[in-house]
Scaffold this motif. Sequence first.
Motif, PDB file in Angstrom:
ATOM      1  N   LYS A  21       0.840  -1.211   0.000  1.00  0.00           N
ATOM      2  CA  LYS A  21       0.000   0.000   0.000  1.00  0.00           C
ATOM      3  C   LYS A  21       0.870   1.254   0.000  1.00  0.00           C
ATOM      4  N   GLN A  23       3.971   1.467  -1.120  1.00  0.00           N
ATOM      5  CA  GLN A  23       4.605   1.566  -2.436  1.00  0.00           C
ATOM      6  C   GLN A  23       3.621   2.088  -3.471  1.00  0.00           C
ATOM      7  N   LEU A  24       2.386   1.612  -3.406  1.00  0.00           N
ATOM      8  CA  LEU A  24       1.358   2.076  -4.336  1.00  0.00           C
ATOM      9  C   LEU A  24       1.120   3.571  -4.163  1.00  0.00           C
ATOM     10  N   GLN A  25       1.049   4.030  -2.924  1.00  0.00           N
ATOM     11  CA  GLN A  25       0.835   5.456  -2.674  1.00  0.00           C
ATOM     12  C   GLN A  25       1.994   6.287  -3.219  1.00  0.00           C
ATOM     13  N   LEU A  26       3.221   5.799  -3.072  1.00  0.00           N
ATOM     14  CA  LEU A  26       4.374   6.508  -3.629  1.00  0.00           C
ATOM     15  C   LEU A  26       4.280   6.593  -5.145  1.00  0.00           C
ATOM     16  N   LYS A  27       3.856   5.498  -5.780  1.00  0.00           N
ATOM     17  CA  LYS A  27       3.716   5.490  -7.234  1.00  0.00           C
ATOM     18  C   LYS A  27       2.601   6.436  -7.683  1.00  0.00           C
ATOM     19  N   VAL A  28       1.503   6.459  -6.942  1.00  0.00           N
ATOM     20  CA  VAL A  28       0.401   7.364  -7.264  1.00  0.00           C
ATOM     21  C   VAL A  28       0.869   8.813  -7.135  1.00  0.00           C
ATOM     22  N   ASP A  29       1.597   9.113  -6.061  1.00  0.00           N
ATOM     23  CA  ASP A  29       2.130  10.468  -5.875  1.00  0.00           C
ATOM     24  C   ASP A  29       3.063  10.850  -7.015  1.00  0.00           C
ATOM     25  N   GLU A  30       3.926   9.924  -7.414  1.00  0.00           N
ATOM     26  CA  GLU A  30       4.851  10.192  -8.517  1.00  0.00           C
ATOM     27  C   GLU A  30       4.084  10.423  -9.814  1.00  0.00           C
ATOM     28  N   ALA A  31       3.076   9.609 -10.064  1.00  0.00           N
ATOM     29  CA  ALA A  31       2.262   9.767 -11.277  1.00  0.00           C
ATOM     30  C   ALA A  31       1.561  11.128 -11.276  1.00  0.00           C
ATOM     31  N   ASN A  32       1.068  11.538 -10.127  1.00  0.00           N
ATOM     32  CA  ASN A  32       0.407  12.846 -10.023  1.00  0.00           C
ATOM     33  C   ASN A  32       1.396  13.983 -10.273  1.00  0.00           C
ATOM     34  N   ARG A  33       2.592  13.869  -9.701  1.00  0.00           N
ATOM     35  CA  ARG A  33       3.618  14.905  -9.930  1.00  0.00           C
ATOM     36  C   ARG A  33       3.979  14.984 -11.404  1.00  0.00           C
TER      37      ARG A  33
END
Length: 87
Positions: A21, A23-33
Amino acid sequence: MEIDRLERSMVELEEQITELKMQLQLKVDEANRLAIENTSLRHRIEMMERREKRLAEFLRKLKIPLIYIDEESFEDVDVDLGPDSRE
C-alpha cells in the motif's frame, strides 16, 4: 501449533499488504507529480508557440524576410570553432 503458524503467516501477509500500500501510494504520488509537470510543460510549449506566431506576424508586418528551417530534417554536425589552420 498449526494455529500459531497460520497467525504468523497472517501477520506477515498484513505487513506485506501494508508495504505494498505504501509503495502504491508513492507510485500514485509520482504519477500525479508527473501529470502536473506534463501539464505545465504543455502550457509552456503552447505559450512559446503563440509567442513565435506573434513574432512572425510582427516581422511580416515590418516586411522583414523570414526563413523557416525544419531542424528535424538536418543532421547534427560538429563544427570546429578553433582558429583556421590555413592561416
